[in-house]
Scaffold this motif. Sequence first.
Motif, PDB file in Angstrom:
ATOM      1  N   LEU A  32       0.220  -4.783   0.138  1.00  0.00           N
ATOM      2  CA  LEU A  32       0.024  -3.767  -0.908  1.00  0.00           C
ATOM      3  C   LEU A  32      -0.449  -2.402  -0.582  1.00  0.00           C
ATOM      4  O   LEU A  32       0.048  -1.467  -1.020  1.00  0.00           O
ATOM      5  CB  LEU A  32      -1.005  -4.468  -1.668  1.00  0.00           C
ATOM      6  CG  LEU A  32      -0.723  -5.435  -2.692  1.00  0.00           C
ATOM      7  CD1 LEU A  32      -2.163  -6.123  -3.258  1.00  0.00           C
ATOM      8  CD2 LEU A  32       0.035  -4.685  -3.763  1.00  0.00           C
ATOM      9  N   PHE A  33      -1.089  -2.234   0.775  1.00  0.00           N
ATOM     10  CA  PHE A  33      -1.455  -1.047   1.218  1.00  0.00           C
ATOM     11  C   PHE A  33      -0.108  -0.391   1.542  1.00  0.00           C
ATOM     12  O   PHE A  33      -0.139   0.954   1.086  1.00  0.00           O
ATOM     13  CB  PHE A  33      -2.443  -1.403   2.287  1.00  0.00           C
ATOM     14  CG  PHE A  33      -2.981   0.038   2.724  1.00  0.00           C
ATOM     15  CD1 PHE A  33      -4.071   0.689   1.864  1.00  0.00           C
ATOM     16  CD2 PHE A  33      -2.658   0.554   3.872  1.00  0.00           C
ATOM     17  CE1 PHE A  33      -4.453   1.893   2.354  1.00  0.00           C
ATOM     18  CE2 PHE A  33      -3.093   1.849   4.328  1.00  0.00           C
ATOM     19  CZ  PHE A  33      -4.191   2.359   3.518  1.00  0.00           C
ATOM     20  N   GLN A  36       1.893   0.386  -1.870  1.00  0.00           N
ATOM     21  CA  GLN A  36       1.232   1.627  -2.829  1.00  0.00           C
ATOM     22  C   GLN A  36       0.742   2.577  -2.168  1.00  0.00           C
ATOM     23  O   GLN A  36       0.698   3.776  -2.921  1.00  0.00           O
ATOM     24  CB  GLN A  36       0.012   0.604  -3.692  1.00  0.00           C
ATOM     25  CG  GLN A  36       0.746  -0.393  -4.104  1.00  0.00           C
ATOM     26  CD  GLN A  36      -0.325  -1.167  -5.202  1.00  0.00           C
ATOM     27  OE1 GLN A  36      -1.255  -1.783  -4.902  1.00  0.00           O
ATOM     28  NE2 GLN A  36       0.139  -1.032  -6.220  1.00  0.00           N
ATOM     29  N   VAL A  37       0.193   2.676  -1.129  1.00  0.00           N
ATOM     30  CA  VAL A  37      -0.510   3.622  -0.490  1.00  0.00           C
ATOM     31  C   VAL A  37       0.506   4.745   0.664  1.00  0.00           C
ATOM     32  O   VAL A  37       0.501   5.722   0.463  1.00  0.00           O
ATOM     33  CB  VAL A  37      -1.835   3.395   0.011  1.00  0.00           C
ATOM     34  CG1 VAL A  37      -2.747   4.802   0.646  1.00  0.00           C
ATOM     35  CG2 VAL A  37      -2.725   2.835  -0.977  1.00  0.00           C
TER      36      VAL A  37
END
Lengths: 622, 496
Positions: A32-33, A36-37
């Motif tokens: 996810l990191f 999304q980031v």
Amino acid sequence: MGSKNRAIILANRQYVISAVFIAVIVIFVIRLFYLQVLNVDYRDWADSNAFLKRTIYPSRGMIYDRQGRLLVYNQPAYDVMVIKREIIPFDTADFCTTLGISYEWLVKRFKDITNKQLNPGYSPYVPQVLVPQLSVQEYGAFQEKLYKFPGFYVRNRTLRDYQYSCAAHILGNVGEVGKHDIEEDDYYVQGDHSGRSGVELSYERDLRGEKGIEILLRDAHGRIKGQYDNGIQDIAAIPGKDITLAIDIELQAYGELLMHNKIGSIVMIDPTTGEILCMVSAPSYDPHLLAGRHRGRNHDVLAKDMHKPLFDRSIMGTYPPGSTFKPAQGLIFLEEGVINQHSLYTCNRGYTYTGGKPACHRHSSPLSLIPAVATSCNSFFSWGLRDMLDNRHRYKTIQGAFDRWKDLMVAMGYGYTLDIDLPGEKRGYIPNSRVYDNVYHERWTSSTVISIAIGQGEVTATPLQMCNLAATIANRGFYITPHVVSKIGAEDIPSEKTVKHFTGIDREHYDLIAAGMRLSVIGGTCYGANIPDIEICGKTGTAENPHGADHSAFIGFAPHDNPTVAIAVYVENGGWGANFGVPIGRLMMQKYLRGNIPPSDLNLEERMISTSTIQFYTANGL
Amino acid sequence: MAYRKSVWKSLDHTILILYLFLVSYGWLTICGASYDFDHVFLFDIFGRPGMQLVWIGIAFLFAYIVFSLEADFYDVFSYHIYITVMFLMLLAVFFAPNIKGSNSWLVIGALRLQPAEFAKFATALTLSKVMSEYSFDLGRVKYFGTVIAIIAIPIILMFLQNETGTAVVFLAFFLVFYREGLSGYVLVGGLCAIVYSILELKYGKVIVGEYTSLGTLLIAILSILITQGIVYYYDRFTYPVRSLLIILLLFAGTGLTASLFIPVNFVTVAYVCLGVSALFLCYYSFKCWTWRYVYIALISFVSLAFRLCVNYTFGLLEPHQQKRILISLALEEDPSGAGYNVSQSLIAIGSGGLLGKGFLNGTQTKLKYVPEQDTDFIFCTVGEEQGFVGCLILLIIYLWLILRILYLTEKQPILFKRSYGYAVASILFIHVLINIGMTLGLTPVIGIPLPFFSYGGSSLCSFTILLFIFLRFDASRKERQQSNDFTRMGTSRKHL
């Protein structure tokens, strides 16, 4: 003991299981990191998914003439759009007759629209252009029946429209951008319109304005679901600037009328400002032809016409200037000290030095500069050129002499473009010494090139350059870069378009030439331009050419002192300069300076309008 | 009366709060997912948020009933529950209409029920019941057969219903078996099988150097490492282990050196190393007079044999399943076809950024770019609207819930209830693994819901029942502990 031990070992497995659970969640968090980031591409993809950035087109600037008369404006046009998904079976016969299209055309058009190769943006949910550019009348008829045809819509857009049916070359036209334009300027996208020629092209950046953007939301099926963020992020379009021309549209229309059925050009310049008052290129066409639905078809017809109506002869036609060249020659000889006011040359119906060629007509001999200009004596200027080029006391080499000649010609505006604010201007041709060195292996004399003295031979010039010479003489030594546009919005055009060029030739030499040109009108070749109470100065030209009858030319300015107008008239195959050049010049001058044609000249006017040079052009040309 | 009060008192508050949090977060996300920019009817009873509210109410009712019943009820009636659910599933096989390609929905009037969802807790109960029998031993054929049959029946019924996705959930029970004595080798073997399959499918056709198939090489190296690892696990660094390592390194080194001069198939080198190590292990086994090392040597050969089977087995799958697997291995991209869901899901989640676009502001989910966004792909809505932070919170809540269940389960002295607790944790875990994994493009697309979160009455009710039976067991443990403490206190007083 054993089972107890085993129970402990098994109980420890809870930690293995917990570790597996934690590991999986940690992997998810890392993933996810990353998504999304760290990775920023997804946001752009999402935006391109969901946002339809629809362009808001600004209204194109209007075009006015020097009197503030509206020439070019925008007119609403209507595109018939279709959303394929929403149509139900309809009465095709009624549909076709209302829109004035054939059933076959409709079927083919539908096929083309749904062909993803031809129309990559196709979606059955998104409106597609079915019939472009309906006129107001067609739209009215169609709108009454629109309720019968669900799935069909009408989209507003604008088309150029013209108040007058003249000045097509100056105004230019607007058409769809090509691949090349899109690559060169990222302002444009496929389907945009931009100026294709004339002022529409050269002032495109001022006229077009700035596009705005409206951000709409689009769902997975391509349907529009409303505005994004209530339109706060939208960018409003900035309308294009209006443009005021230096052209007087009535003068232009009158010029076009006079040039009816002739091939050639009229250019008139206000010498004090460099503003072009009219610029006629004949044959011309009605600018309405190149706006609207039939633009492509009409353009084809015009492009194939043997008289090339799309060709702007006033700035693109390069002609032998003929005798209109002589004032420039006189100026050079005076400036270089080859002759003075009193120098006499003989003329024996020709330039005797080379056996009577170029030939001349009957007049008194010997003669000095002023009468030479007035009678347009070929021999005088041939002798002058000989004295300049072949006199080794003055110049060490003929090359040096000739390049001096060329430099002065260039200073008078010949040989290079004048940088008029219109696209496609040609530079004409003034050779330099190297050209002749190459052709004649460095063995050449004034006799070799003598025809340039009378504006024949290698030299060519555009009608604009000829008119510019008249303006330079009118100003007694300088010209201002000619321009057709005087104002952008409320502001003057940038100063680099109105540069003052000095020729570097003495003012008193100009006075002599002006006197010669005045004499020419009073009692010389331009007698036809002699009118009471306006002191017109002029010079005829009769240019021999390989295409047929001589071209008829005239340059002039008026009045003699503090001139306010300079003119060049050039009629292909018009014969003597006095045949067409002088009378048309006379009429145009009166039209501009007086505002009307005196009754005594109406006969002349009638004759000019009704005479055609095109027949004998074709007879000779073919 | 006093008894009732104490049951509710013994309810584990942490899990209750986590449960309520998940249900409400889920409901809000469903609101976000079904919200349409065009019409704003959040509380429309016919809309999905409204329906989900009804389902939440029904789930709470179930929770109340389940928790109110005696803990022993589930012990006694586990078989009955199992048989009832299996019967319902059988009914579905024959009578269920085809909805989205599966026949798993029993339609009774306006009510739609998916018995397959309820099979999860029924099977969990029954398995726990069997495993808690006095003489239960997974190694004995009788019990092993029973256990397999209990799992196989619902799986077969699901296949008959075309609901193959849910069958994957039953893999969860292997974690329960592991906790209760299944050899760790089975799990490692299973893991190896998955890893080998991925390696073979993903890298089997990748050629490095002149001839070497990367997939085969990796599998060979992995199996060498595993055999050596096991040997090391048993013998530490004894002399024979060290000499074996040196021999292997020698061979590998020779292969690498040779590759500098002539093209070498490294797979052959790896095979030679495997053969050498197998020979050495057989010799060592003979020397120590034990079969153990022969078994270890066998592992490497089974690995290689398995590699050969992968492509064959893969060919047996349905084309759409093959495609989903290839997409999740990033071997195929098909953004407009089968890969559409995953690529749109990644775009939705990825575009959320650190803090998300805000509640009801997600464009990808609102404009229907992500399909099934309130059921199977609901995590996308969280990702887009709540961003990384929202996702992190959700993942932590799930991890917390599952670890809390494990923690409470380990306190459970009764085998039946402990097995059940493990089953609950494992079932929840595998749902989270598959569901979130597929939205992140890490696991193949299998349509199973996110527990307590996805829209759907059957799944919410079934998970609620699953969880509250566990909570009931836990409550009864606490009760007994308290009463034991009480008795102990009583006896000690007597002694005093």
